[in-house]
Design an enzyme around this catalytic site. Structure first.
Site, short mmCIF file in Angstrom:
data_model
loop_
_atom_site.label_atom_id
_atom_site.label_comp_id
_atom_site.label_asym_id
_atom_site.label_seq_id
_atom_site.Cartn_x
_atom_site.Cartn_y
_atom_site.Cartn_z
N ARG A 53 0.86 -1.20 0.00
CA ARG A 53 0.00 0.00 0.00
C ARG A 53 0.88 1.24 0.00
NH1 ARG A 53 -1.68 1.98 4.62
NH2 ARG A 53 -2.30 -0.01 5.48
N TYR A 105 -16.87 16.60 -15.50
CA TYR A 105 -17.23 15.19 -15.48
C TYR A 105 -18.24 14.92 -14.34
CZ TYR A 105 -16.70 10.16 -14.90
OH TYR A 105 -16.94 8.82 -14.79
N ASP A 177 -7.92 18.37 -14.84
CA ASP A 177 -8.24 17.01 -15.26
C ASP A 177 -7.90 16.92 -16.75
OD1 ASP A 177 -9.44 14.68 -16.21
OD2 ASP A 177 -11.14 14.83 -14.83
N LYS A 202 -9.07 5.83 -19.32
CA LYS A 202 -9.44 6.29 -20.66
C LYS A 202 -8.23 6.18 -21.61
CE LYS A 202 -13.18 7.07 -18.35
NZ LYS A 202 -13.50 8.34 -17.76
C1 LIG Z 1 -13.82 8.84 -16.52
C2 LIG Z 1 -13.43 10.19 -16.08
C3 LIG Z 1 -13.14 10.45 -14.72
C4 LIG Z 1 -13.31 9.42 -13.65
O1 LIG Z 1 -12.44 8.36 -13.78
P1 LIG Z 1 -12.73 6.86 -13.29
O2 LIG Z 1 -11.48 6.15 -13.67
O3 LIG Z 1 -13.96 6.38 -13.98
O4 LIG Z 1 -12.94 6.94 -11.80
C5 LIG Z 1 -12.73 11.73 -14.39
N1 LIG Z 1 -12.62 12.69 -15.32
C6 LIG Z 1 -12.88 12.48 -16.62
C7 LIG Z 1 -12.75 13.60 -17.59
C8 LIG Z 1 -13.30 11.23 -17.04
O5 LIG Z 1 -13.59 11.03 -18.33
#
Ligand SMILES: *Cc1c(COP(=O)(O)O)cnc(C)c1O
Length: 385
Positions: A53, A105, A177, A202
């Site tokens: 961890r 998001y 982000d 993604k």
């Molecule tokens: C999918 C996504 C998230 C969240 O990510 P997870 O891996 O699903 O928790 C945050 N920001 C954006 C822009 C996303 O497309």
């Protein structure tokens, strides 16, 4: 091989953070699938590791690799993108205020408004395409400005440099982000941001087979604080996931080039289609922030948003007919996906807010994959016939 910031993106993608395994020479970083590490005497550890961890060699390789790709000093990986987001929120205290870009998001919106609001953290939504609105919304309680660009699903582009200046003037830190752009197309730290956040699920993962998140920073103190929360809350990724993401980053640049190329072809094709009212893609000259996208991105990404004439009925027909595009949430994988935000990914956004943002029943979001562009266009053509 040791990489430096002078190496190109592709070289860093393949080599950064990864040395041949010291015991066997294996060229791929092994999956150190272990929870603990044997000590020779109490408190005397062999290398840097005592418990996974806290730290694990496979995770360290991924963290260093992602840090290099974002041009940052430190990387920290998490079990999901929202877990990474939550860790940033732990930099705040009760009474603090956050400015959040309005088309953020859905999961981020929910975390701010429904989880951290209970702890006394106030969130204000701001249309950050106009950086002056950030300046106007700042006050002495504002400690964090959260930016997402391009946004989801309306693909607004926010000027990271100008918003960072406005936030820093008011004494707040900036988190971006960077999921939609990926580190290959945009590096927010170089534009003045303090923290970069990714859903590695993604584009970084790119194969729709693993969930993960990451934070990348330059500042030593911010890194120490985030690392402490990573250890204390423990939302760390599994070792196998770390291996999968390391395998994925080796091809990130090649995949992104094809995503961009295909998305541009799809956007151009759909722009001329009679069934479509409007196509939104940062690479099109018609995009309202096309110039900002050109300034801060090296390519325009794989996401395309369209407004269909004929609203829900037309959208439903198209979405039921696609054959290569998969009707599914998520994005950024090699396979093309298509979805209806008002019913699917953005159903949790209040109808009033959706209307304000333009997330109407005729809006369809495409994550253009890396199949052959001609086949993708033929599929869209038959789905709209
Ligand atoms: C999918 C996504 C998230 C969240 O990510 P997870 O891996 O699903 O928790 C945050 N920001 C954006 C822009 C996303 O497309």
């Amino acid at each position: 091989m040791k990489t430096s910031s002078n190496h190109g993106f592709g070289t860093r993608a393949i080599h950064a953070g990864q040395q041949p395994d010291p015991t066997t020479g294996a060229i791929c970083t092994p999956i150190y699938q272990t929870s603990t590490f044997v000590q020779s005497s109490p408190g005397v550890i062999k290398g840097e590791y005592d418990y996974s961890r806290a730290a694990n060699p496979t995770r360290d390789a991924l963290q260093d690799n992602l840090a290099s790709l974002e041009g940052g000093k430190y990387g920290l990986c998490f079990s999901s993108g929202v877990a990474a987001t939550g860790v940033v929120l732990h930099l705040l205290s009760s009474g603090d205020k956050v400015l959040l870009c309005d088309d953020v998001y859905g999961g981020t919106n929910r975390l701010f408004h429904r989880v951290f609001a209970q702890l006394g953290i106030e969130t204000v939504l701001v249309d950050m395409t106009d950086p002056d609105r950030v300046t106007e919304a700042m006050d002495e309680r504002t400690k964090l400005v959260w930016v997402e660009t391009p946004t989801n699903p309306t693909l607004k582009v926010i000027d990271i440099e100008r918003v960072s200046e406005a936030a820093h003037m008011g004494g707040a830190i900036v988190a971006v982000d960077n999921t939609f752009a990926s580190p290959y197309l945009q590096n927010p730290l170089a534009l003045g941001a303090d923290i970069v956040c990714h859903s590695t699920t993604k584009y970084i993962g790119g194969h729709s087979d693993a969930i993960g998140g990451a934070l990348i920073v330059n500042d030593d103190e911010i890194h120490q604080r985030l690392k402490f929360v990573q250890l204390s809350e423990g939302a760390v990724p599994g070792i196998m996931e770390c291996f999968l993401f390391l395998r994925s980053t080796k091809t990130l640049h090649v995949r992104m080039d094809r995503h961009c190329e295909n998305a541009m072809k799809v956007a151009e094709y759909l722009s001329g289609h009679a069934a479509i009212e409007k196509v939104v893609y940062p690479g099109l000259k018609s995009h309202p922030q096309h110039d900002i996208a050109r300034k801060q991105m090296r390519g325009f990404g794989g996401m395309v948003t369209i407004y269909l004439k004929g609203g829900l009925e037309a959208s439903r027909k198209m979405l039921e007919r696609v054959a290569i595009f998969g009707l599914a949430e998520s994005l950024g994988g090699v396979e093309s996906l298509i979805e209806h935000p008002a019913i699917m990914t953005h159903a949790s956004v209040p109808a009033e807010q959706r209307a304000k943002l333009g997330i109407s029943d005729g809006l369809v979001r495409l994550s253009v994959g890396i199949e052959d562009a001609d086949d993708l266009i033929a599929d869209l053509k038959q789905s709209l016939a």
